[in-house]
Structures are given as C-alpha cells and as structure tokens.
Write a protein that holds these residues in place. Sequence first.
Motif, PDB file in Angstrom:
ATOM      1  N   GLY A 163       0.875  -1.380   0.032  1.00 20.16           N
ATOM      2  CA  GLY A 163      -0.001  -0.062  -0.048  1.00 20.16           C
ATOM      3  C   GLY A 163       0.728   1.134  -0.043  1.00 20.16           C
ATOM      4  N   SER A 211      -1.627   4.558   3.997  1.00 20.60           N
ATOM      5  CA  SER A 211      -2.333   3.797   3.937  1.00 20.60           C
ATOM      6  C   SER A 211      -3.099   2.976   4.975  1.00 20.60           C
ATOM      7  CB  SER A 211      -2.340   3.073   2.406  1.00 20.60           C
ATOM      8  OG  SER A 211      -1.215   2.008   2.957  1.00 20.60           O
ATOM      9  N   ARG A 263      -0.681   0.734   6.782  1.00 23.11           N
ATOM     10  CA  ARG A 263       0.202  -0.382   6.745  1.00 23.11           C
ATOM     11  C   ARG A 263       0.906  -0.295   8.258  1.00 23.11           C
ATOM     12  NH1 ARG A 263       4.083   1.047   2.019  1.00 23.11           N
ATOM     13  NH2 ARG A 263       4.972   2.047   3.719  1.00 23.11           N
ATOM     14  N   VAL A 282      -3.527  -5.796   0.781  1.00 17.64           N
ATOM     15  CA  VAL A 282      -3.230  -4.598   0.360  1.00 17.64           C
ATOM     16  C   VAL A 282      -4.024  -3.419   1.051  1.00 17.64           C
ATOM     17  CG1 VAL A 282      -3.689  -3.293  -1.699  1.00 17.64           C
ATOM     18  CG2 VAL A 282      -3.024  -5.513  -1.855  1.00 17.64           C
ATOM     19  N   MET A 283      -3.484  -2.560   1.298  1.00 18.42           N
ATOM     20  CA  MET A 283      -3.968  -1.367   2.124  1.00 18.42           C
ATOM     21  C   MET A 283      -4.231  -0.343   1.317  1.00 18.42           C
ATOM     22  SD  MET A 283      -4.134  -2.751   5.249  1.00 18.42           S
ATOM     23  CE  MET A 283      -4.816  -1.213   6.078  1.00 18.42           C
ATOM     24  N   ARG A 284      -5.555   0.532   1.692  1.00 24.25           N
ATOM     25  CA  ARG A 284      -5.804   1.628   0.693  1.00 24.25           C
ATOM     26  C   ARG A 284      -6.738   2.408   1.669  1.00 24.25           C
ATOM     27  NH1 ARG A 284      -9.733   3.089  -2.792  1.00 24.25           N
ATOM     28  NH2 ARG A 284      -9.091   4.178  -4.471  1.00 24.25           N
ATOM     29  N   THR A 297      -4.860  -3.028  -7.550  1.00 24.96           N
ATOM     30  CA  THR A 297      -5.757  -3.020  -6.432  1.00 24.96           C
ATOM     31  C   THR A 297      -5.470  -1.694  -5.231  1.00 24.96           C
ATOM     32  OG1 THR A 297      -5.180  -5.225  -6.413  1.00 24.96           O
ATOM     33  CG2 THR A 297      -6.181  -4.513  -4.310  1.00 24.96           C
ATOM     34  N   ILE A 298      -4.069  -1.365  -5.363  1.00 26.55           N
ATOM     35  CA  ILE A 298      -3.656  -0.098  -4.626  1.00 26.55           C
ATOM     36  C   ILE A 298      -4.445   1.105  -5.271  1.00 26.55           C
ATOM     37  CG2 ILE A 298      -1.823   1.361  -4.033  1.00 26.55           C
ATOM     38  CD1 ILE A 298      -0.072  -0.870  -3.961  1.00 26.55           C
ATOM     39  N   GLY A 347      -8.715  -0.352  -5.411  1.00 28.27           N
ATOM     40  CA  GLY A 347      -9.226  -0.914  -4.338  1.00 28.27           C
ATOM     41  C   GLY A 347     -10.263  -2.195  -4.861  1.00 28.27           C
TER      42      GLY A 347
END
Lengths: 356, 333, 513
Positions: free
Chosen positions: C296, C300, C302, C477-479, C501-502, C505
């Motif tokens: 991420g 974001s 993490r 994955v972080m967003r 994905t980042i 999302g």
Amino acid sequence: MNDTMGRYRAMTGHRLFWPAAVLVVMLAANTIYRPGFLSIELKDGHLYGSPIDILRLSAPLILVALGMTLVISTGGIDLSVGSVCAISGAIACMYISRQPDQDSLPVVLTALAMAMGVSLVLGTWNGVLVAVIGIQPIIATLILMVAGRGLAQLITQGQIITINSDPFRAIGLGHLLTLPLAIFIALAAALLVAAFTRRTALGMIIESVGGNAEASRLAGIRSGRVIFLAYVLSATCAAVAGFMMTANVSSADGNAVGLWVELDAILAVVIGGTSLAGGRFFLSGTILGALIIQTLTTTVYAMNISPQTSLLFKAVVVIAVCLIQAPAFRARFTRRRSSAPPPSPIADKPKEQVPA
Amino acid sequence: MRKMRTHSAPWRAAAVLASVLLVGSVAACGNSDTGGGSKDDGKITLGFSQVGAESGWRTANTTSIKDAATAAGIELKFDDAQQKQENQIKAIRNYIQQKVDVIAFSPVVESGWDTVLKEAKDADIPVILTDRSVDSADKSLYKTFLGSDFIKEGRLAGEWLVEQKKTASGPVNIVELQGTTGAAPANDRKKGFAEAIAANPNLKVIASQTGDFTRAGGKQVMEQFLKANPKIDVLFAHNDDMGLGALEAITAAGKVPGKDITIITVDAVKDGMQALADGKFNFIAECSPLLGPQLMDLAKKVHAGEEVPARIETEETTFTQEQAKEALPNRKY
Amino acid sequence: MTDNRPVLTMTGISKSFPGVRALHDVNFRLLPGEVHALMGENGAGKSTLIKVLTGVYDTDAGAITLHGEPVSFAGPMQATAAGVSTVYQEVNLCTNLSVAENIFIGREPRLLGAVRWGEVRRRARTLLARLELDLDVSAPLGSYSLAIQQMVAIARAIDIQARVLILDEPTSSLDAGEVAQLFRIMRQLRDEGIAILFVTHFLDQVYEIADRITVLRNGGLVGEYTTTELPQLGLVEKMIGKELDVLEGIEEHSRRDLAAVEEGTPLVAVSNFGRAGAVEPFSLTIHAGEVVGLAGLLGSGRTEVARLLFGADRPDGGQVTVDGRPSSLRTPAQAIDHGVGFCSENRRAEGIVADLSVRENLILAMQAARGWLRPIPRRRQDELVDKYIKALTIRPSDPEVPVRNLSGGNQQKVLLARWLITEPRLLILDEPTRGIDIGAKTEIQKLVTQLSDGGMAVLFISAELEEVLRLSHKVAVMRDRQMVAQLANDDTLDADRVMQTIASGSHGEEADR
C-alpha cells in the motif's frame, strides 16, 4: 611520543577525568593557601582533618544524589528530596525525644523504621503521580517539595527538636575504624545502589527508559514500574540522608534540614556526567560531583571568603566545571590553541552529556 | 509520534487539583491564618509576618506573640515567611488587601521594603517592625520599631570580653560566626562587637563566616576555623544555636569549650542557657523573644492613633555562668 | 474551469539541505479558479515546495511570480499579506478562544488601540456566511468538530483577500461527511476564482475534487496532468516511479506455496480489528512459517495494522486468537508474551536506544521479557551477542560501541537481532529495508526467507512491491486505511495486479476468503 599522546588522550577522554581534575585543583588551591589543609592527624582515636570533614559532610549529599541519579536517568527529576530529608529527620527525632530512655537502641531503631516507613510512602506518592497518573516529574515532585516542608514543621510543631541519644548521634558522628561512620553509610549505600542497578538489569532498563521511552515500551519494558521504583529509591536515600543531617547536630529543624539539597544533588548528578535528559547514569561520577560541591563549601570557609562574595565564588566554580565538562567547549578551546582537528567519532556526533 | 501514556486529560487534571488541594491544606495547617477580612466588631486585627522557625529563639518569639494576642483579645493573622523576603512581601500585600488594622513583621533582611511599606502607608495601615529593623531612609513608613538593640547586644558581648581580657599580655584570637548574610542582627551584632573590642588592640577577629543562624551551619564553619587557625582563644557566635553547633566541632577537635576557647553568644534560649550553666559557654547577651505583650500594647495604641516612640527596646540583660544557673529553672524557652 | 494566465508560477526551484537535495529544478503553476492536487510519496518534496512558496525557506535557485510579478516572501506572514494563505494539516488555531477571535487574532479591527469586539463578531459572521456556515462566533472554537475548525481556519485564510489558498492535507483527520462539507466549500471558493493548491494522500479525493495534478518524486518534477488524462493507476505509477512493464520485467520471484503453510490452526488470527482514526476494522490470519506481505502507499494504514497487532496501539474492538485460543494483544508486553516481535519503521524514535551499547540494545527485548530481577548472565549475553553480530554481520563488531555510532543499515540489523534473540513466533517487520544499502537489503530478505522456512511467521511491510512479492505467501493490500484485499501470491499475482488494487481497491480477486 605518539604513545604518550594516545595515553594522554585516553585519560582526558575518560568521563571522570575532568571532574576529578577540578577536585584536585581545588584541593591544591587549598593546600597552597594553607599547607596543612590535607594533613590528617589522629585525635581521640579518630582521624581528624579537613579531608575527613569533606568526606563526612558530603555523605548526606552523596546519598541524596545517588537516588537523584536514578530518577534523572529515567528522564525525570525529584525536587522533593530536601523535604523528605526534613520529614524523616523530624519523625525520628520527634519519636526519640518523647521516649524516656533516648539511649535505648530499640527506641532508635523504632524511630528509624517509622521515619523510613513514612519516607517510603512519600516516595510512593511521587512514583504514583509520575508513573501512574503521568504528571510531569518537575510538577509532581514540586508538590511534595512545598507541602513536605510544611509537613516537617507540623511534625516538629515549628520547634527545633533537640535530642540526646547516643545511638542516633552515631549515624552522624559515630566512628568506625577511626573514620566517621557517615562515610561508611554513604559508601555502603553507593555499593548497594550499584549492586541493585548493575547486578540486576534495573540499571540498563532505567537507562533504556530514560534514553528512549517509546522504543523501550515497544521492546516490552513496562516502564511505569521502573520509573516508580526510581522515585521510591530516591525517597529512601533521602530519608537516610535526613537521619545523618539531624544526627550531625542532634536536633531536627523542620525548616533548615535538607534545605536546597535537591539543587546540590542535581548539580552533583550533572557534574558526574549524567544527562538531565535521561539515559546513561554514572554513580561514580555522581559521588565525585558531591565531593566537588562539598569541597567548594569547605573551601569557602577554609579560605575565609567573605559571606557576601561566597555565593558568587561558588557560581563561578560551578560554571567552570560545567564548561570544562562540555565536549563542545573543550573542542573550541583546544582548537584555538592548536590547529589539529579534534578526533571525530565513528559515525554520528555523540550527544553531549553535560548541559552547559 | 504517539504518546506513551494514554491517560485522559481530565483524570490528570483531577490528580493535579487533588495534589494542589493537599498542598493548600498542609500550608494552611502550618500557618494559623484563618482568612477573611477584618470584621467591624471593634476587635483589632493584627497581621503578623514571622521570619520563619529557624531557631528556638524564633519559636519562642512566635509563641509569645500568639499567646499575647489571645490574652489581649486581638485577632491575629499569622504568616511564616520561611526565610524568604518574597513570601513576606506577599503576606504583607495580603494583609493590606484584607484591610487589617495593624501590620507587624520581623523583616527577613534589612533592605528592599520601601515599596511594600509605601503601599501599607497609602492604605492607611500602621506598620510596626518587631525584632529586626529595615534600612528605609523614610522613617515615616512605619510607626515604630519594637525590638532588641542588636548593636547593643554585640557591644555588651564585646565589653564583657574586653573586661575579661584586660590583663592579657599577648594577642587574643577571636573567630566570629555571623548570622544570615544581610540580616540586621548579623550586621549589628558584628558592628557592636567590633566597636567594643576596638578598646583593646590585642583583641583581633581573625576569621568571620556566616553560619546562617543554624546549628549545622555553625558546626561546619567552626570545623574549618579550627583547622585553619591553630590558636583560637575566643568564639563569638551571633546566636546560641550556632554556638551549640560549634561546641560539637570544638569537642571533636579535642578542645574543651568554655576553657580552651571562651564562647560568647547572643540570645539566651534554654539550650544556650543550659550550655552556659554547664560551663561550656562563658557569656550570653540576652535577646529576649518575649515581646508579645509589648507588641499588643503598641498595636492598640497605634490603632487608637496615639503617638508612640519611634524606637522601643525590649527589656534585656546579660548572663554569666553563675547567673545562668540561677535563671535556668525559670527559663520558659 | 476558467482558463487564463497562471496566478502563480514557480520555475526552476531547487533547494538543498545538508546532505539532502530536497527539490531539484521543479516547475509549478497554479491557474485561477482551479483545484490543483500536489501529489507524491512522503519525502517527494511536497512540503518543501509549499514552504519555499510561502517563504519559510529560501530557494537555492529558481523564481516565483505572483500575478506575473516576481516575488520572494520573507515568511508566511508576508505571503499571507500578498494573498497566498496556507491552512495546515494540524489546525493551528487556539481552541480555547472564540471562533471570531480565531479568525481575527493578530489583526483585530481597532479603534484608538482598543479592539472593536462588536466589529470582530459582525465581520466573522459575514465571512462564515460566505462559506455557508452557521456558527455561534462567540463560542469557543474547541466546541466545534475538527472539520468545522478546519473551515474556520480556511475562513481566516480567505478573509485576507486570498487569491491563492494552500490546503496541506486538510482531510487527514476528517470523516467522510466532513470531507464532503470541506469539498463543498472548496468548490465554492474555486468558483469565486480562487486558486487552490491541495495536498492529500487520498487518491479518491484527488479524482473527486482536483482539476489538475502535479506529481513530484524524489525532489524532482514528474509532470503536470489534467485529472481526466491521468487515470488512478497511472498516478500511482508516477508517484512510485516504476512503469508497469518495468516492474513486470523484474526477476521471476520464487512462488511460495500458500496452501502448504495455511494448513492447521492459524498462529494468530484477528477479526474485526481496528482503531478509529488509524485503520478500519480488518481480519487477518497468519500461520506458522507464513510470510504475509502488506502493500500500500505510505499513509494507507500499513504501519497502523502492524502497531495494532503488536499492541503498540490499543484496538477499539475485535477478536484475537493465538493458537486458536482467544487472547488479547493490548500492550507490547502482552504481545511479546505471545511470541510477537515488532521492528518499527521509525528506527530512531521507536527502535534503537541511542545511548545504550550494541550489546544492550540486542538483549533489551529478551531482558524486558525476563524482568529486571532476572538479569541475563553476562556469559549468555556475550554468547548471544556474538552469535548475532556474526550471523547478521553487524559492523563495527565491537558490542560495547554505542549503537548511535552505527550506520542505519547496521542499526536495522541490531533491531532485527533484538527480536531474533527472543525467538518470536511472529515477527512484524515494518519497512526493514528502507534507507539501507543494497547489500544489507539482500541479507535481510534472505534472512526472512530462512526464518519462515524455519517456522517463524513474518508480517512484512514494504513500499517496494517486488520485495513484497518475492518474500510473501500472500499479500494484504492497504488503501485509504482499509485492508481492501488479500491476494494469494500465486502465478496470477504480479506487481500490475497489486498496483491496480492499490489504485482502485477493486481489481484482483480476494484470495483469502
């Protein structure tokens, strides 16, 4: 040549070198002023002389400063030690003065136990305010510094309590192996604190908390307990110092016992090389610092410096000590004298340890 | 960065508040100041600021004032300045604000009083100095100074010594333990003593240091005097307590107090009188702390607007060892 | 969007600090009546650029013009007076003063030296009405929400006839409703012709409000784009600095078999774990021997995930099981008891104790777990220290040197060793390879593989996708402070998919339930 230079540098680089040098210079100055200053003679089976006086009179300050060293190392400060001295001395003398047989050892031991008990409560109070509730140490201990004086006077009812108890007197004036007992008490306390901090992991953990509280917490250290312990230890040391101060004159004076000792103790700690910001602490440095401060006071009397100028004289010496201790100041000084650059540390510039 | 502790602010504030309350209550116990303004019930309110409780003399002085106030039916507001001028100035300002009828105080030091005395004068509150004087040039700032004549005390001590040593052939070495630097009794006793001993050129003060009027101070200074000066004949201490502290230093040095070293002190508190009766002291110039009744009389007079002399001395005497033995059983303080 | 001449231009801006080149030849222009997003990762030079613009810093080179005139502000006060106002991330107003006082503090309308309080309140009301805010101007500012306080700060900024308004991460502490309120005001101001420079970490917000985007990376200008011509994925690429095809070209990483490690009871499983203002509730399982990568952008969430799992911050709620048994991870000491270790990304503030020696730093966590009454015998200390100094090739090898004298990479190794000595079952590594040289980086990556092969679970956080992909069994994955996906690191997963994905999302399949 190179070898001697290296040895010279190793010696002057030792953190105790400069405070020790200052002490030697002061003693030398006294000896020049009065050649007999350092002489010690045997009188009534006791060693007698100015150096012995300095050792004996610095004993209470050493005690207080030992506790203060631990507190400062956690990144805190304990302003209440002077008041704790007064309270412990007042309780002990008050209890003894009311007993029919003041010379009885059980009476004196009971008095000491009572005073020590109350001092532990006072230390706990400081510890809870700082470590549990999270009040800034300078504010938290200021409370007891102010209130404690009142408490001490309340205990003595505003009187000077004079007692006549040989066992109690011995704490301040007794002798062992021709030397004042107070010296041994201070020495024993120093060894005890050293063992308590260095034989266990307490010392390192205190230094870790004082050096970086958040990193210590994330390493799993429960810093609250350690900080709490430091304040309790500080009060314990102050209590013993209070016994000594009152025993020295066989009387408890709620107003005068331990007055301003917290400032002398903080100064001793700083002269000894422990940073006021916390982190590494040096018990041997602190003891040296306390000796310097007492020698300074004795010098004022021995040289008969007029009372009006003695405070200024002390201030000048203290400033000089602090400046000499500061690596930045020494670096500037040596650079001016020789063009050789000062040796640089491996990577980062080390944090200076003496605020000046 | 994240805070290490996560206590909420109100909880912390409550703790500080509780602590402050505790300080307040202890302080209130220390001073018997009951607060409140002056009531118009005809009773005179006297605000008194004491130096501290540094010696037995001082506590006797405090007791005398408190007892005399009760006996005279005067409402006393008492404050202990704990040896600090700023505390004392604060206390006096408080009394002015509370509109007490008369203010009395024993100044911690001699100088620096003009402003606050002017404030009292502007508020029309008469001021009586007790025990110690101030160096204000404007004498109208206070009604009167009730207290011992410190110069006289020093002179009496010196005159006795001159009399004792008039047959001395060689030099007589004197060491002096001064009171708190800058305090009137220290300055004046030193001055009176010096004036008196000037009569005999053999008498010489070889060392003079402050012992802060405390036993510990007197002891520590005397220890160094003894080491620095092999021949000390006389000790002049500005109060009994410093003399008592010095006794221990003299004994530890292997000398006999009262014989090897002649000891002269000022005050005559009980512990001092005991030492005198025991032959450890040689002479005491009295400085009586029992000025309570005189102070209450004066307070009533100045409140009534009567003229009072600008300087009133407390009644005092001197004691030799024999006189001390007689007086000791009746000594109250 | 009115398109005419720029109200503000910055050309050829360079700025260096000792040892750091913060800005290099950066151009920037701001048109009237636009919202212009200034984007870049932390350390890209965004705040330096703003500080150069408002006169906090001098420039080493370059020129600034305002309305076509060359300008050089001596400080923010002068910039404000010239119509360039800044609202900072942390609202620096006085919450104990009233709304009106806050708006006019320092420049109160006065008459013969006396403040005209009636006038202050009247003008404050007018100003707030312009922003369609209905507030009691005599109420203390602290009685309103952070969003309102933010808007009061904006009101203060625009009252000074601002033509340029700089909003430095104004939304970082606001919730969705508050953000909408702020955006409404931003649009209104834009329509009035004010040029707005907007800094944020939230990509969605950029696309919601910004007209144009300038991207900075490593102190240099990447480019200026209109929002419509630069899709989210492209923006992420520009910020991170790797073209997708370049990323795909990186050496084929050894695929790690997720199924094999995910057998049996998870070592640590959390569900509905979150903390308000830090990270939305998430669920995650970690098995023994498993490496979970956390990808991420910076900010974001993490690090927040890592801190929650270690008990460095307290979670608001949620369930934790360790070895299948319900447990609690509310303090670091508790987490350590459960065999969790944590290397913070912030080495200086949260990792090393600079005063202490290498040896003491190494044994610190182990000693803390034993308690101070049971010191580790010196012989044992020396053995351990010796072993790890050798194993991780820590230099200098003298264990009594203060750790502050070591280089960043060696300090990082000391921290790693501190935890390895405790033989943790789950080791959380937050950016363990950032800011250290390539050699040390490879060593640490190798070590992580070895450790997980030996049965240790690792949560591996890194901004470098290839590193995450090389080491992990699965990638979370972080967003925008949400865990938006957990992707199994199989043949189908590549940097492209992680980056998508980042950015959005939604691309990529959920691998882990």
